[in-house]
Every structure is written in structure tokens, then in C-alpha cells.
Design an enzyme around this catalytic site. Structure first.
Site, PDB file in Angstrom:
ATOM      1  CG  ASP A   9      -1.914   1.122   1.266  1.00  0.00           C
ATOM      2  OD1 ASP A   9      -1.812   2.040   0.432  1.00  0.00           O
ATOM      3  OD2 ASP A   9      -2.791   1.106   2.147  1.00  0.00           O
ATOM      4  CG  ASP A 107      -2.765   3.504  -2.583  1.00  0.00           C
ATOM      5  OD1 ASP A 107      -3.837   2.866  -2.456  1.00  0.00           O
ATOM      6  OD2 ASP A 107      -2.199   4.070  -1.633  1.00  0.00           O
ATOM      7  CD  GLU A 108      -5.389  -1.112  -0.210  1.00  0.00           C
ATOM      8  OE1 GLU A 108      -5.844  -1.977   0.518  1.00  0.00           O
ATOM      9  OE2 GLU A 108      -5.974  -0.041  -0.436  1.00  0.00           O
TER      10      GLU A 108
HETATM   11  P1  TTP Z   1      -5.327   5.128   0.745  1.00  0.00           P
HETATM   12  O1  TTP Z   1      -4.303   4.061   0.479  1.00  0.00           O
HETATM   13  O2  TTP Z   1      -6.506   4.778   1.587  1.00  0.00           O
HETATM   14  O3  TTP Z   1      -4.635   6.382   1.442  1.00  0.00           O
HETATM   15  P2  TTP Z   1      -3.201   7.008   1.197  1.00  0.00           P
HETATM   16  O4  TTP Z   1      -2.382   6.200   0.249  1.00  0.00           O
HETATM   17  O5  TTP Z   1      -3.373   8.437   0.830  1.00  0.00           O
HETATM   18  O6  TTP Z   1      -2.564   6.976   2.647  1.00  0.00           O
HETATM   19  P3  TTP Z   1      -2.015   5.713   3.463  1.00  0.00           P
HETATM   20  O7  TTP Z   1      -0.562   5.990   3.699  1.00  0.00           O
HETATM   21  O8  TTP Z   1      -2.809   5.703   4.731  1.00  0.00           O
HETATM   22  O9  TTP Z   1      -2.235   4.486   2.624  1.00  0.00           O
HETATM   23  O10 TTP Z   1      -5.896   5.692  -0.617  1.00  0.00           O
HETATM   24  C1  TTP Z   1      -5.077   5.834  -1.773  1.00  0.00           C
HETATM   25  C2  TTP Z   1      -5.451   7.085  -2.535  1.00  0.00           C
HETATM   26  O11 TTP Z   1      -6.822   7.033  -2.906  1.00  0.00           O
HETATM   27  C3  TTP Z   1      -5.276   8.343  -1.725  1.00  0.00           C
HETATM   28  O12 TTP Z   1      -3.967   8.860  -1.819  1.00  0.00           O
HETATM   29  C4  TTP Z   1      -6.311   9.262  -2.325  1.00  0.00           C
HETATM   30  C5  TTP Z   1      -7.391   8.336  -2.829  1.00  0.00           C
HETATM   31  N1  TTP Z   1      -8.552   8.375  -1.921  1.00  0.00           N
HETATM   32  C6  TTP Z   1      -9.577   9.279  -2.170  1.00  0.00           C
HETATM   33  O13 TTP Z   1      -9.546  10.014  -3.158  1.00  0.00           O
HETATM   34  N2  TTP Z   1     -10.638   9.336  -1.310  1.00  0.00           N
HETATM   35  C7  TTP Z   1     -10.719   8.526  -0.192  1.00  0.00           C
HETATM   36  O14 TTP Z   1     -11.700   8.620   0.585  1.00  0.00           O
HETATM   37  C8  TTP Z   1      -9.656   7.598   0.066  1.00  0.00           C
HETATM   38  C9  TTP Z   1      -9.679   6.715   1.284  1.00  0.00           C
HETATM   39  C10 TTP Z   1      -8.587   7.560  -0.824  1.00  0.00           C
HETATM   40 MG    MG Z   2      -2.185   4.125   0.447  1.00  0.00          MG
END
Ligand code: TTP
Ligand code: MG
Length: 409
Positions: A9, A107-108
Site C-alpha cells: 500500500d 495504490d494497493e
Molecule cells: P489510501 O491508500 O486509503 O490512502 P493514502 O495512500 O493516501 O494513505 P495511506 O498511507 O494511509 O495508505 O488511498 C489511496 C489514494 O486514494 C489516496 O492517496 C487518495 C485516494 N482516496 C480518495 O480520493 N478518497 C478517499 O476517501 C480515500 C480513502 C482515498
Molecule cells: Mg495508500
């Protein structure tokens, strides 16, 4: 044989990409999302970097709230195309380790590297090398969990974010996940969580301690049995490489809460057009139409309706969407956001099948194809269907400055 599963992730993904692109943002709190408009902005936060998270800012929070918490942060509009390109390159790195890559979001992903170990080293070695390659080629950090199952790998990747690497050895699963909040348990929705709470459960370890019998008594064989296994870190689900997109939707936040139902419906109609076009681009059609409505004050409802045939055109998305909107609506309240999603693609839906069935596709699909072609050549606004879209031109000419579209799910 024990499997080796990785969950990868990216850290603060959109914000990390923006920091990389604009060095002046580094070391500053960065919020990616709608325009805060000096605190009067109406959309939501997509994500925030870790500096901004110290102020309690996070995904899906109203942008005005983020601004209140940290007016000095850098506020950046999302650049979806850029993030998709970066994502595509990161997934290419992941796929170089194994064919078994299951994307969960932009991203995961889960990776099953069991068969790669002989060639590439054990799970931890593969995880380190992936992190290193992502850092070198993209200047971005990823957090990785290594475990014997998807569930435990996913929980592990989150434990030492950002730039984390958590390895859960075989046999150490139960102990690792026991202290974690029960809300992390897969399949536990709000009602189930409330029932677990009544049983005195706060952590995953508490669920394990209840024992199988009590869980089955409370939740039935299927769900209770699953909770029992998950709480002990047992999860046999395979990594499914071509798990496709499950839904496609678009939503729109109005600049001001809107009382005029005509305006709400015209916006919903435009979103139906956009969702239809995106579905056809991806060669998808779905059996379920869902409408999301957010009233002034942020209270949000969703309503869905099953369709007899998979839908991918405005002709078939708009009528149920409009009916759902009208049924859910409370005319006395102003509307803040409206959205529409099509889901339920299933193995038996979609246009691939229709091709085999020959003539299954509705006449509207062919009209839609023609419109897509015209729209690609002459621009979206050049093409409207007057009979179906009585007010769309008015909406189109008014739509500039009516807030911005956000969150394509
Ligand atoms: P995430 O992997 O949930 O968050 P992140 O990568 O920003 O942070 P983390 O280090 O906690 O993993 O989501 C990936 C991307 O998806 C995030 O950068 C932006 C987008 N996203 C949105 O646009 N709206 C949302 O509600 C969420 C959860 C994510
Ligand atoms: Mg993330």
C-alpha cells in the site's frame, strides 16, 4: 504448503506524488482535494500527507474542516491522470515478482509470491526489493505486510506506516492481530459491530476469545465461522489476479446547497451521461444503479435498484436514477451532493457476453457508441440527445463554476 502473501500500500499516495512533483511542498502539510476557498469550499479531502494528518486531517473529511484545522497547509487539486500513470508503473514492478497480483485500488494490491520464493528469495526479501525498486524508480514509499494470508498481510502493512515493513511469521498471526480494533475485521458492518460491542468485544483478540460456538450462535454458521477463523489469522482466500472493477460512479458537490430540484436532476442526468460513457469505455455494464444524496448538514443516504438487464447508457441509467432520487428526496431539505454509481457487473453481465449472444444489446447501446465516437472527436458538449435530455444544454452552459466533480470510484 504455507502461502506467502504480500500486501503493498503506497503511503499518502496522491500527496506523495504531489510532493515529488513539487519539491516546495516537501516538509509542509499537504492536503489533496477540493478547493478550500478560504474555508468556504464544499468538497472533500482525497488524502493528506503525514504532516497534515497530525492536525487530524484525513480522507473524506469536508475540505472546510481541513482548512479550519490547518489553514497553512498546501491545498492541491487532484490530478487523476498523473496518479493513474504512476500507479500503472508501480503495478508493473509488482507484476515483475509474480503473476498473482490482485489490485485493490489505485495504490494497493495483494501479491501471492509463494511460487516466486525459489527464484527471488523469501517473502521478506521480495518485500524489501519491491520497496527499494519503487523508491528508486518513483521516489515514493510503500508499506508492505508479509504474512500467510490476505487478511493478516493487509493488517500488517498498516502497522508501521509510512515506509513500513511488517513480517508476520507463520504461527505468529493470532498474536499480531489480537490487539487490533475489531472494526478491522472483514465483513463486520455497523450492525454487526454494534452486536459485537454488546458482547463486550473491542479487539480482534476479544473475538478470538469468544470461541466458535458463541460466534456461530450470535451470527450464524457462515459469518460466525468466518469471524472465528479471521480472528485467529486464518484466511484461505486466494489472491485473484484479474479481479475486475466492482463499480463505477461519479458524484458532484454543489458550490451552494441547492433547493431547486430541477438543478439537482440536471446534474444527476449529466453524471449518468458521464458514468455511461466511462462504462462503455471500460466495456462494462451493471445490474445495479445506486444514487447518493447528501443533504445540507452532510447527512448522506444511498438508494439502489436492481435492473433486469445490465445497463451502460443514459437511456437505462437515468430513469432508475431519477426515480431513486425522487423516492429518497425530502423536498424541504437543500441538497449538497448528488452521485450515481453502476455496479453488479458479475460474470454474466457486461458487453462481452452480449456480443456472444448476438443482438442482446439494446438499440440504445448503438446510439451510445455513435455518441462516444462523436464526443471523442468533437468534445463532450457537442453531443446531446434532445428528447431524453430536455434541460441538459441549460445545465451545460451553467455548469462552469458550479463546483467541481470529485471522487470517481
Ligand atoms: P489510501 O491508500 O486509503 O490512502 P493514502 O495512500 O493516501 O494513505 P495511506 O498511507 O494511509 O495508505 O488511498 C489511496 C489514494 O486514494 C489516496 O492517496 C487518495 C485516494 N482516496 C480518495 O480520493 N478518497 C478517499 O476517501 C480515500 C480513502 C482515498
Ligand atoms: Mg495508500
Amino acid at each position: 504448503m504455507l502461502r506467502t502473501i504480500l500486501h503493498v500500500d503506497m503511503d499518502a499516495f496522491f500527496a506523495a506524488v504531489e510532493e515529488r512533483e513539487t519539491p516546495a511542498l516537501r516538509e509542509r502539510p499537504v492536503v489533496v482535494g477540493a478547493d478550500p476557498k478560504g474555508g468556504r469550499g464544499r468538497g472533500v479531502v482525497a488524502t493528506a500527507n503525514y504532516e497534515a494528518r497530525r492536525y487530524g486531517i484525513g480522507s473524506a473529511m469536508p475540505i472546510s474542516e481541513a482548512y479550519r484545522r490547518c489553514p497553512g497547509a498546501a491545498y492541491v487539486r487532484p490530478r487523476g491522470k498523473l496518479y493513474r500513470e504512476v500507479s500503472r508503473r508501480i503495478f508493473a514492478i509488482l507484476r515483475s515478482c509474480t503473476d498473482l497480483v490482485e489490485p485493490l485500488s489505485i495504490d494497493e494490491a495483494f501479491l501471492d509470491v509463494t511460487a516466486s520464493r525459489r527464484l527471488l528469495g523469501d517473502g521478506p526479501a521480495i518485500a524489501r526489493s519491491l520497496k527499494e525498486r519503487i523508491r528508486e524508480s518513483e521516489s515514493l514509499t510503500a508499506s508492505v505486510g508479509v504474512a500467510t494470508s490476505k487478511f493478516v498481510a493487509k493488517l500488517a502493512s498498516d502497522l508501521e506506516k509510512p515506509d513500513g515493513l511488517v513480517i508476520v511469521p507463520a504461527g505468529g498471526e493470532r498474536e499480531t492481530i489480537a490487539p487490533l480494533d475489531v472494526r478491522r475485521l472483514w465483513g463486520a458492518g455497523p450492525r454487526t459491530l454494534a452486536r459485537l460491542e454488546r458482547l463486550g468485544v473491542a479487539t480482534i483478540g476479544d473475538v478470538a476469545a469468544l470461541g466458535r460456538e458463541a460466534l456461530v450462535r450470535e451470527f450464524g454458521e457462515a459469518l460466525g465461522g468466518r469471524f472465528h477463523e479471521l480472528s485467529r489469522g486464518i484466511d484461505a482466500r486466494p489472491v485473484c489476479p484479474d479481479r475486475a472493477r466492482k463499480s463505477l460512479g461519479k458524484e458532484f458537490t454543489f458550490d451552494r446547497d441547492v433547493a431547486d430540484r430541477g438543478q439537482v436532476e440536471r446534474t444527476l442526468l449529466r453524471l449518468c451521461e458521464e458514468v455511461g460513457a466511462a462504462l462503455r469505455r471500460e466495456k462494462l455494464a451493471g445490474h445495479t444503479v445506486t444514487v447518493k444524496l447528501r443533504w445540507e448538514g452532510f447527512e448522506t443516504v444511498t438508494r439502489q435498484a436492481a435492473q433486469a438487464r445490465p445497463v451502460d447508457t443514459t437511456e437505462h441509467i437515468w430513469p432508475p436514477a431519477r426515480d431513486l432520487l425522487r423516492a429518497a428526496d425530502q423536498p424541504a431539505r437543500r441538497v449538497r451532493l448528488v452521485g450515481v454509481t453502476v455496479s453488479g457487473f458479475g460474470a454474466a453481465s457486461g458487453r462481452q457476453l452480449s456480443l456472444f449472444e448476438g443482438g442482446e444489446r439494446t438499440p440504445g447501446s448503438r446510439v451510445a457508441d455513435a455518441i462516444d465516437t462523436l464526443a471523442e472527436r468533437f468534445g463532450k458538449r457537442a453531443v446531446t440527445r434532445a428528447a431524453l435530455l430536455p434541460d441538459v444544454r441549460r445545465e451545460a452552459s451553467h455548469s462552469a463554476g458550479h463546483g467541481r466533480p470529485e471522487a470517481e470510484s
